[in-house]
Design a protein around this motif. Sequence first.
Motif, PDB file in Angstrom:
ATOM      1  N   ALA C 182     -21.054   8.392 -51.821  1.00  0.00           N
ATOM      2  CA  ALA C 182     -21.728   9.290 -52.588  1.00  0.00           C
ATOM      3  C   ALA C 182     -21.485  10.625 -52.085  1.00  0.00           C
ATOM      4  O   ALA C 182     -21.060  11.858 -52.763  1.00  0.00           O
ATOM      5  N   VAL C 183     -21.601  11.007 -50.914  1.00  0.00           N
ATOM      6  CA  VAL C 183     -21.437  12.231 -50.027  1.00  0.00           C
ATOM      7  C   VAL C 183     -19.802  12.513 -50.075  1.00  0.00           C
ATOM      8  O   VAL C 183     -19.325  13.663 -50.579  1.00  0.00           O
ATOM      9  N   ARG C 184     -18.871  11.504 -50.229  1.00  0.00           N
ATOM     10  CA  ARG C 184     -17.467  11.691 -50.137  1.00  0.00           C
ATOM     11  C   ARG C 184     -17.168  12.275 -51.621  1.00  0.00           C
ATOM     12  O   ARG C 184     -16.582  13.253 -51.755  1.00  0.00           O
ATOM     13  N   ALA C 185     -18.087  11.684 -52.757  1.00  0.00           N
ATOM     14  CA  ALA C 185     -17.883  12.195 -53.965  1.00  0.00           C
ATOM     15  C   ALA C 185     -18.185  13.565 -54.128  1.00  0.00           C
ATOM     16  O   ALA C 185     -17.593  14.289 -54.701  1.00  0.00           O
ATOM     17  N   ALA C 186     -19.498  13.897 -53.600  1.00  0.00           N
ATOM     18  CA  ALA C 186     -20.095  15.256 -53.685  1.00  0.00           C
ATOM     19  C   ALA C 186     -19.241  16.277 -53.030  1.00  0.00           C
ATOM     20  O   ALA C 186     -19.200  17.471 -53.334  1.00  0.00           O
ATOM     21  N   SER C 187     -18.412  15.712 -52.017  1.00  0.00           N
ATOM     22  CA  SER C 187     -17.729  16.837 -51.211  1.00  0.00           C
ATOM     23  C   SER C 187     -16.523  17.286 -51.904  1.00  0.00           C
ATOM     24  O   SER C 187     -15.797  18.230 -51.467  1.00  0.00           O
ATOM     25  N   GLY C 188     -16.393  16.674 -52.986  1.00  0.00           N
ATOM     26  CA  GLY C 188     -14.836  17.305 -53.657  1.00  0.00           C
ATOM     27  C   GLY C 188     -13.563  17.298 -52.957  1.00  0.00           C
ATOM     28  O   GLY C 188     -13.099  16.274 -52.318  1.00  0.00           O
ATOM     29  N   MET C 216     -14.276   2.657 -44.375  1.00  0.00           N
ATOM     30  CA  MET C 216     -14.041   1.907 -45.450  1.00  0.00           C
ATOM     31  C   MET C 216     -14.649   2.882 -46.657  1.00  0.00           C
ATOM     32  O   MET C 216     -14.282   2.619 -47.770  1.00  0.00           O
ATOM     33  N   ALA C 217     -15.875   3.311 -46.221  1.00  0.00           N
ATOM     34  CA  ALA C 217     -16.302   4.035 -47.445  1.00  0.00           C
ATOM     35  C   ALA C 217     -15.763   5.535 -47.841  1.00  0.00           C
ATOM     36  O   ALA C 217     -16.333   6.415 -48.526  1.00  0.00           O
ATOM     37  N   GLY C 218     -14.734   5.739 -47.001  1.00  0.00           N
ATOM     38  CA  GLY C 218     -13.879   6.947 -47.376  1.00  0.00           C
ATOM     39  C   GLY C 218     -14.148   8.240 -46.531  1.00  0.00           C
ATOM     40  O   GLY C 218     -13.710   9.459 -46.998  1.00  0.00           O
ATOM     41  N   ALA C 219     -14.428   7.846 -45.329  1.00  0.00           N
ATOM     42  CA  ALA C 219     -14.348   9.073 -44.497  1.00  0.00           C
ATOM     43  C   ALA C 219     -12.794   9.530 -44.008  1.00  0.00           C
ATOM     44  O   ALA C 219     -12.284   8.884 -44.056  1.00  0.00           O
ATOM     45  N   ASN C 220     -12.832  10.892 -43.951  1.00  0.00           N
ATOM     46  CA  ASN C 220     -11.518  11.391 -43.243  1.00  0.00           C
ATOM     47  C   ASN C 220     -11.506  11.422 -41.886  1.00  0.00           C
ATOM     48  O   ASN C 220     -10.634  11.248 -41.269  1.00  0.00           O
ATOM     49  N   PHE C 221     -12.641  11.650 -41.469  1.00  0.00           N
ATOM     50  CA  PHE C 221     -13.182  11.866 -39.897  1.00  0.00           C
ATOM     51  C   PHE C 221     -14.039  10.969 -39.501  1.00  0.00           C
ATOM     52  O   PHE C 221     -14.969  11.066 -40.403  1.00  0.00           O
ATOM     53  N   ILE C 222     -14.140  10.363 -38.514  1.00  0.00           N
ATOM     54  CA  ILE C 222     -15.323   9.665 -37.687  1.00  0.00           C
ATOM     55  C   ILE C 222     -15.797  10.614 -36.546  1.00  0.00           C
ATOM     56  O   ILE C 222     -14.910  11.067 -35.906  1.00  0.00           O
TER      57      ILE C 222
END
Lengths: 473, 289, 323
Positions: C182-188, C216-222
Amino acid sequence: MVFEYAPAPESRAIVDIKPSYGLFVNGEFVDAHGPSFKSISPSTEEVLAEVAEADEADVDLAVKAARRAHSRVWGQMPGRERAKYLFRIARIIQERGRELAVLESIDNGKPIKETRDVDVPIAAAHFFYYAGWADKLEYSGHGTGSIGVAGQVIPWNFPLLMLSWKIAPALACGNTVVLKPAETTPLTALLFAEICQQADLPPGVVNIVTGAGETGRAVVSHPDVDKVAFTGSTEVGKAIARAVAGSDKRVTLELGGKAANIVFDDAPLDQAVEGIVNGIFFNQGHVCCAGSRLLVQESVADEVLARLRRRMRTLRVGDPLDKNTDVGAINSAEQLAKIRALSEIGEQEGAERWSAPCELPDHGFWFPPTIFTGVTQAHRIAREEIFGPVLSVLTFRTPSEAIEKANNTPYGLSAGVWTEKGSRILKMANALRAGVVWANTFNKFDPSSPFGGYKESGYGREGGRHGLEAYLR
Amino acid sequence: MSRLDVRKTYKLFIGGAFPRSESGHSYVVDDVRGRFVANAALASRKDARDAVAAARKAFPGWSGRTAYNRGQVVYRIAEVMEDRRPQFVQAVRQGEGGTAATAEKELDAAIDRLVWYAGWADKIAQVVGNANPVAGPFFNLSTPEPTGVVAVVAPAESSLLGLVSVVAPVIVTGNTVVVAASAQRPLPAVTFAEVLATSDVPGGVVNILTGALDRTIPTLASHMDVNAIDLTGLAGDPEQGRALEVAAAENLKRVRRAPSAEPDWDADPGLDRMTDFLETKTVWHPIGV
Amino acid sequence: MVTSTATAAASSGHDWGDVAASDASLRRFLHGLPGVDQVGAEARAAGLGTRSIKTTAKAFALDLAIRMVDLTTLEGQDTPGKVRALCAKAIRPDPSDPTCPSTAAVCVYSDLVATAKEALGSSGVHVASVATAFPSGRAALDVKLADTRDAVAAGADEVDMVIDRGAFLAGRYLEVFEEIEAVRAASGPAHLKVILETGELQTYDNVRRASWLAMMAGANFIKTSTGKVQPAATLPVTLVMLEAVRDYREQTGRMIGVKPAGGIRTSKDAIKYLVMVNEVAGPDWLDPDWFRFGASTLLNDLLMQRTKMQTGRYSGPDYFTLD
């Protein structure tokens, strides 16, 4: 982006190698009767020093000195006083640690990283550990009486460390020693002789006789040697066992190995790969307890091998004195020839050879970190000790197959097991016929931990309380 | 007319069975006064080999038993011996002479020795094992394990107490054994085998060969599947001891050398007859979460 | 649940099948990853830490490290003035030396993003904003999403979110997964850095699982830590995360960045991290796009070492700006 590590050489200036060395007998450096031989640097083939070769008469003088020191001084001395000498030696090894590390690296060819972080600190720790036993022998369970003169012959793979494994317990128990270092790596033993002088160790308590096989034979078969301690090849170990047959000499032998390093499918894979690398490439594979047979469960074999090859690509082979070197030089031309010969046999027998890509120096004795896959128990490279950076990879399907294959060897020095399942570790540890079992780790050493083999890997233990047994009556 | 007694056939004890020598040979055993007692089996090289194979086969099972169980099995030997006292007394007197009282005394000591060793089964690891405080985050434990197949040259003179004193310490820790019994005085050993067969000792744990030593012990000393050899029975024969030790070097057998004279079997045995045939295994494991 | 899988595939670019269908299936997957032996991992990290990086290699490493710094201020007392000063420092860390590179980004709270964006202008230095009820993450999902949208709307190039450690430790993996999505989506268009707060996860096994969950959930960075919990970044934690991104690329072809944050104060430490990046994940990660240091005081030490390399003299703190 390429991150090239610039050369980071440890300075040689700290060591002062003399052009020639005599024998260390009765507290002094003396000339030998025989000729001398050269000790060379395996990484450059440069001649480091001329070293005296002790003949039977020289060995006899050393044994006499040791006998005198035992009966007049050391054997009589209260344990608490002997202890203080050993503590003093431990401290001097620490104080002169960098010097010893550099010298060992030059003479042996092993990386400075190892001599600095492993050989020298553990050597000092051995003296520190056994120093503490000297006045507590009545609690050891092995008696309190010394045996007399110990004749000790050590190999070239861990020159100073093997010296400490031999000398520290012997002296702690009130024995005196005549020690012969390996002919290719005598220099740290000779520096240790200086340390004995600095420590004011009474003359004759430690005697160092340099030379090759003949000198070693003279030491172990000398009639006035009460106790023989040998670390080296199984072949020579058997010859020693024959030579002392029927005598009253006590013997401990720490010989060859062909250890299985067993990786199950539930292993912590990254650490297992480190353990495999450490198991076979540590010290160029010149390790009697090296994990030279990788037994990997078929279900993860491809993955483990892929990870292993990737990891091997990062190994840095080269100048032993460079602080970033992981794998140094092969100790001698002779050993290099043996490694090459067995590797060629491996190929002829149909195993697939892969070496990590690395540029090897032009001079000196070098062999790249190498693995053989598709190896079976019938291959010679799965049975014979190669004593080099060469790993034979075999697979298994079930725990019982792993146990069967692991134990299917005349050797029994060490073994490794990698699995996250506790009960399986304990089952494997019980079933493996080996004197040291490393579970989820490999090639760990400590002065308090007994070391030694089953079957043709020899008998007796070095290290820990158990290590006192060989030197007490 | 008096009844003709039924004589016993003295056989070998291999793998829990009582075979005759495969060679078909036997030898005359006389009593201490030179009177014929029996024809005992004269073990051959092949019998020695079969005995080693039987001992090897029995090793995993025996060494894998709990120490408590091995202790009970050894104790059970003592119980069964107690039950067969007259037979042992007779066998000892035939071979060693002496009065019934001295034979009884030797038997008492032999039974007591078994009981003593039985108790060691689950204590020896506590006495000779170690937790080692290594300088790092590792669990480190040293424990004794049996060496494997042990060949024992039993004492020539003390045919019962000596025999028990060299066999019990070897097996109680989990080894299996091939015993070359006293050549001159084999009968207590055969009787002992019958005790073993009727107690709870699994077949192959103890194998007993009778006959001239020179037919069997060179085979045992050079056998590559024997892990250790006890030369106690060669007391006072340094030349043969040396030769066997040389042969034993071929696979680096652990050798317990022959003493200059047969030991005093009444003395406190100490631990070394057990520890000489034990290996120390040290296991490391990281300590982490 | 079906939509969740579909979005997972969409956001991470890899078809994970039914892995993210339920807590149970996520649990099976995450607990099926190879375990991490603590002692072995720490020994490996320590071993890499003994590499000796000298002369040309050191000069290279210092400049690279500067370029990887997310210069950070995350204090209650932050003001626009403080942030503007920090931005000036990020653009030109050593005003006396034009060859000194800029840092990768400035990292601030979301209410100061606009200030930072304005101060950084077209310098190329990114604005990173922490969001999602940083540092604890204890707020309702819509609050977290609003926080994220605010930051992006204000011009954040990168969003540093925190995972719900409570949910993770309680085994509610799907909840953590969906929140990251959800945050991934909100981050645009902004890059998403997912903070695991490894100091609260405690075990390396958890670090590895949380790394995979985030990827897996879409992070660009950990990212290791908020900097507000001790221990923050450590070498072995970063080792485990570098192994995770390495393995993830092997499996999916997709590269994920790693950001240790908190506690890295000296050049010597930073170089140890770079050695680890080089030898564990590989040289591909030796780039500000794929590796960052979340730090504040580290920058001045890098600058002092850089000056020492150039002049041969040891410098002192008085010669570098304090912002």
